[in-house]
Design a protein around this motif. Sequence first.
Motif, PDB file in Angstrom:
ATOM      1  N   LYS A 277      36.847  22.020  45.513  1.00 36.34           N
ATOM      2  CA  LYS A 277      38.200  21.245  44.871  1.00 36.34           C
ATOM      3  C   LYS A 277      39.175  22.043  45.629  1.00 36.34           C
ATOM      4  CE  LYS A 277      36.182  19.708  40.556  1.00 36.34           C
ATOM      5  NZ  LYS A 277      36.256  19.919  39.034  1.00 36.34           N
ATOM      6  N   ALA A 278      39.269  23.182  45.728  1.00 35.13           N
ATOM      7  CA  ALA A 278      40.502  23.876  46.139  1.00 35.13           C
ATOM      8  C   ALA A 278      40.748  23.601  47.623  1.00 35.13           C
ATOM      9  CB  ALA A 278      40.489  25.407  45.936  1.00 35.13           C
ATOM     10  N   LYS A 279      39.414  23.392  48.306  1.00 31.58           N
ATOM     11  CA  LYS A 279      39.477  23.284  49.903  1.00 31.58           C
ATOM     12  C   LYS A 279      40.011  21.851  50.126  1.00 31.58           C
ATOM     13  CE  LYS A 279      36.630  23.318  53.725  1.00 31.58           C
ATOM     14  NZ  LYS A 279      35.128  23.634  54.468  1.00 31.58           N
ATOM     15  N   GLU A 280      39.497  20.968  49.280  1.00 33.45           N
ATOM     16  CA  GLU A 280      39.844  19.461  49.376  1.00 33.45           C
ATOM     17  C   GLU A 280      41.274  19.278  49.261  1.00 33.45           C
ATOM     18  OE1 GLU A 280      38.296  16.771  50.540  1.00 33.45           O
ATOM     19  OE2 GLU A 280      36.604  18.193  50.727  1.00 33.45           O
ATOM     20  N   ALA A 281      41.863  20.140  48.075  1.00 36.36           N
ATOM     21  CA  ALA A 281      43.349  20.047  47.854  1.00 36.36           C
ATOM     22  C   ALA A 281      44.020  20.477  48.921  1.00 36.36           C
ATOM     23  CB  ALA A 281      43.475  20.748  46.448  1.00 36.36           C
ATOM     24  N   ARG A 282      43.699  21.727  49.496  1.00 39.78           N
ATOM     25  CA  ARG A 282      44.502  22.071  50.763  1.00 39.78           C
ATOM     26  C   ARG A 282      44.476  21.055  52.001  1.00 39.78           C
ATOM     27  NH1 ARG A 282      41.881  27.207  49.324  1.00 39.78           N
ATOM     28  NH2 ARG A 282      40.141  26.711  50.771  1.00 39.78           N
ATOM     29  N   LYS A 283      43.133  20.558  51.973  1.00 45.44           N
ATOM     30  CA  LYS A 283      43.315  19.356  53.025  1.00 45.44           C
ATOM     31  C   LYS A 283      44.435  18.336  52.991  1.00 45.44           C
ATOM     32  CE  LYS A 283      38.511  19.932  54.649  1.00 45.44           C
ATOM     33  NZ  LYS A 283      37.226  19.161  54.902  1.00 45.44           N
ATOM     34  N   ILE A 284      44.275  17.996  51.572  1.00 43.09           N
ATOM     35  CA  ILE A 284      45.129  16.644  51.238  1.00 43.09           C
ATOM     36  C   ILE A 284      46.663  17.115  51.575  1.00 43.09           C
ATOM     37  CG2 ILE A 284      45.957  15.271  49.251  1.00 43.09           C
ATOM     38  CD1 ILE A 284      43.130  15.299  48.198  1.00 43.09           C
ATOM     39  N   ASN A 285      46.867  18.464  50.997  1.00 38.22           N
ATOM     40  CA  ASN A 285      48.121  18.919  51.175  1.00 38.22           C
ATOM     41  C   ASN A 285      48.962  19.039  52.618  1.00 38.22           C
ATOM     42  OD1 ASN A 285      48.826  19.062  48.396  1.00 38.22           O
ATOM     43  ND2 ASN A 285      47.967  21.454  48.393  1.00 38.22           N
ATOM     44  N   ARG A 287      47.642  17.291  55.043  1.00 41.73           N
ATOM     45  CA  ARG A 287      47.715  15.665  55.352  1.00 41.73           C
ATOM     46  C   ARG A 287      49.301  15.266  54.721  1.00 41.73           C
ATOM     47  NH1 ARG A 287      42.573  14.642  53.250  1.00 41.73           N
ATOM     48  NH2 ARG A 287      40.884  14.771  54.893  1.00 41.73           N
ATOM     49  N   ALA A 288      49.483  15.517  53.779  1.00 42.00           N
ATOM     50  CA  ALA A 288      50.774  15.128  53.283  1.00 42.00           C
ATOM     51  C   ALA A 288      51.870  15.863  53.986  1.00 42.00           C
ATOM     52  CB  ALA A 288      50.796  15.639  51.848  1.00 42.00           C
ATOM     53  N   ARG A 290      51.917  16.893  57.126  1.00 44.34           N
ATOM     54  CA  ARG A 290      52.030  16.352  58.250  1.00 44.34           C
ATOM     55  C   ARG A 290      52.661  14.713  58.302  1.00 44.34           C
ATOM     56  NH1 ARG A 290      46.924  18.551  59.280  1.00 44.34           N
ATOM     57  NH2 ARG A 290      45.824  16.539  58.790  1.00 44.34           N
ATOM     58  N   ALA A 291      52.098  14.164  57.278  1.00 43.47           N
ATOM     59  CA  ALA A 291      53.029  12.828  57.146  1.00 43.47           C
ATOM     60  C   ALA A 291      54.281  12.933  56.743  1.00 43.47           C
ATOM     61  CB  ALA A 291      52.433  12.102  55.886  1.00 43.47           C
ATOM     62  N   LEU A 292      54.794  13.732  56.075  1.00 46.51           N
ATOM     63  CA  LEU A 292      56.242  14.071  55.728  1.00 46.51           C
ATOM     64  C   LEU A 292      56.950  14.270  56.962  1.00 46.51           C
ATOM     65  CD1 LEU A 292      58.443  14.224  53.769  1.00 46.51           C
ATOM     66  CD2 LEU A 292      57.731  16.462  53.297  1.00 46.51           C
ATOM     67  N   LYS A 293      56.372  15.370  57.848  1.00 48.87           N
ATOM     68  CA  LYS A 293      57.164  15.661  59.023  1.00 48.87           C
ATOM     69  C   LYS A 293      57.504  14.464  59.792  1.00 48.87           C
ATOM     70  CE  LYS A 293      55.488  20.590  59.110  1.00 48.87           C
ATOM     71  NZ  LYS A 293      54.792  21.608  59.585  1.00 48.87           N
ATOM     72  N   LYS A 294      56.310  13.874  60.084  1.00 44.40           N
ATOM     73  CA  LYS A 294      56.490  12.337  60.969  1.00 44.40           C
ATOM     74  C   LYS A 294      57.494  11.452  60.540  1.00 44.40           C
ATOM     75  CE  LYS A 294      51.680  12.100  62.655  1.00 44.40           C
ATOM     76  NZ  LYS A 294      50.518  11.209  62.624  1.00 44.40           N
ATOM     77  N   ASP A 295      57.492  11.417  59.093  1.00 44.69           N
ATOM     78  CA  ASP A 295      58.649  10.729  58.499  1.00 44.69           C
ATOM     79  C   ASP A 295      60.199  11.214  58.711  1.00 44.69           C
ATOM     80  OD1 ASP A 295      56.766   8.809  57.430  1.00 44.69           O
ATOM     81  OD2 ASP A 295      56.751   9.690  55.406  1.00 44.69           O
ATOM     82  N   VAL A 296      60.107  12.711  58.637  1.00 43.03           N
ATOM     83  CA  VAL A 296      61.456  13.216  58.977  1.00 43.03           C
ATOM     84  C   VAL A 296      61.988  13.032  60.478  1.00 43.03           C
ATOM     85  CG1 VAL A 296      62.722  15.162  58.974  1.00 43.03           C
ATOM     86  CG2 VAL A 296      61.156  14.744  56.978  1.00 43.03           C
ATOM     87  N   THR A 297      60.902  13.222  61.228  1.00 43.99           N
ATOM     88  CA  THR A 297      61.313  12.871  62.651  1.00 43.99           C
ATOM     89  C   THR A 297      61.485  11.463  62.940  1.00 43.99           C
ATOM     90  OG1 THR A 297      59.002  12.914  63.179  1.00 43.99           O
ATOM     91  CG2 THR A 297      60.017  14.966  63.289  1.00 43.99           C
TER      92      THR A 297
END
Length: 297
Positions: A277-285, A287-288, A290-297
């Motif tokens: 569960k912790a590993k999956e949570a880290r993956k989701i974080n 991804r989030a 990376r998505a946030l950085k794309k939105d910022v740029t």
Amino acid sequence: MEYRIAAGQFQVPADLEEFPLHPTESKERFYQWVIGRLKGLLRLQKVQVTCYGAEHIPAESGAIIAMNHTGYYDFMFGEVAPHIRGKRLLRFMAKREVFDVPVLGNIMNSMWHIPVDRSAGGSSVDAAVERIYRGQLVGIFPEATISRSFELANFKNGAARIAQQADAPLIPMVTWGSQRFWTKGREKELGRNGYPVIIRLGEPVDTTGTSDEVIARLKAAMQVLLDDVRAEYNERFGPFEPGMDWMPASMGGTAPTLEEADDINRRVKAEKIEKKKAKEARKINRRADRALKKDVT
């Protein structure tokens, strides 16, 4: 009892007949090459293997061999009796995750082992039945995992279902001594220690009745075999000091009891689930982020 050497390496009763080679399995180059390497490993470690009951394995037709599970070397020792029986080969049922490992998965497939998807057990049963129809020997650990207590733990009923659907012999087999090399809960001992191992196969179990009735008979038959090999092991190679960590609590060892082993397994399983569960949570974080950085740029 008097013994002779079979398959160039293993002790068997002196009166055991010589078996002809299996017409096709003895010629499977890759798997037979692997068997040769495993025999070499056992020679290197000076392991003395005694095997009884190889005559219970069919000469050419299919069957399912049910084995106890006390250590990681059980896969090697499971090959001994079929090898004595004319260089027959055993196709193990193993969890699918093993087949997903690079290189190892290719090796497992090359030897025709059978992946078990625990979320879809019926498909694994069907695959095993199909292999038996083709004349192959299928190996299964009814306990589904290594028994930390070195006693027979709870049995799944897959072995019974396979034997009944395939109308095939269900052969009980036990190994004793495997846990001294490499198992759960104790340090590995992989040097030239010369530890002995005893393997014993019994007559096929009656497969009439419900699968639960068949499994009960299988477990009872394996318990008788296990009691026999333990007694012989202590008589031939003991006595052993009390408190050995490879001995079950019922024999004066320090291995956990069946109940304690169940508690350990539940705790380990829960820890694995939390880690996943912790590993999956880290993956989701990630991804989030990376998505946030794309939105910022």
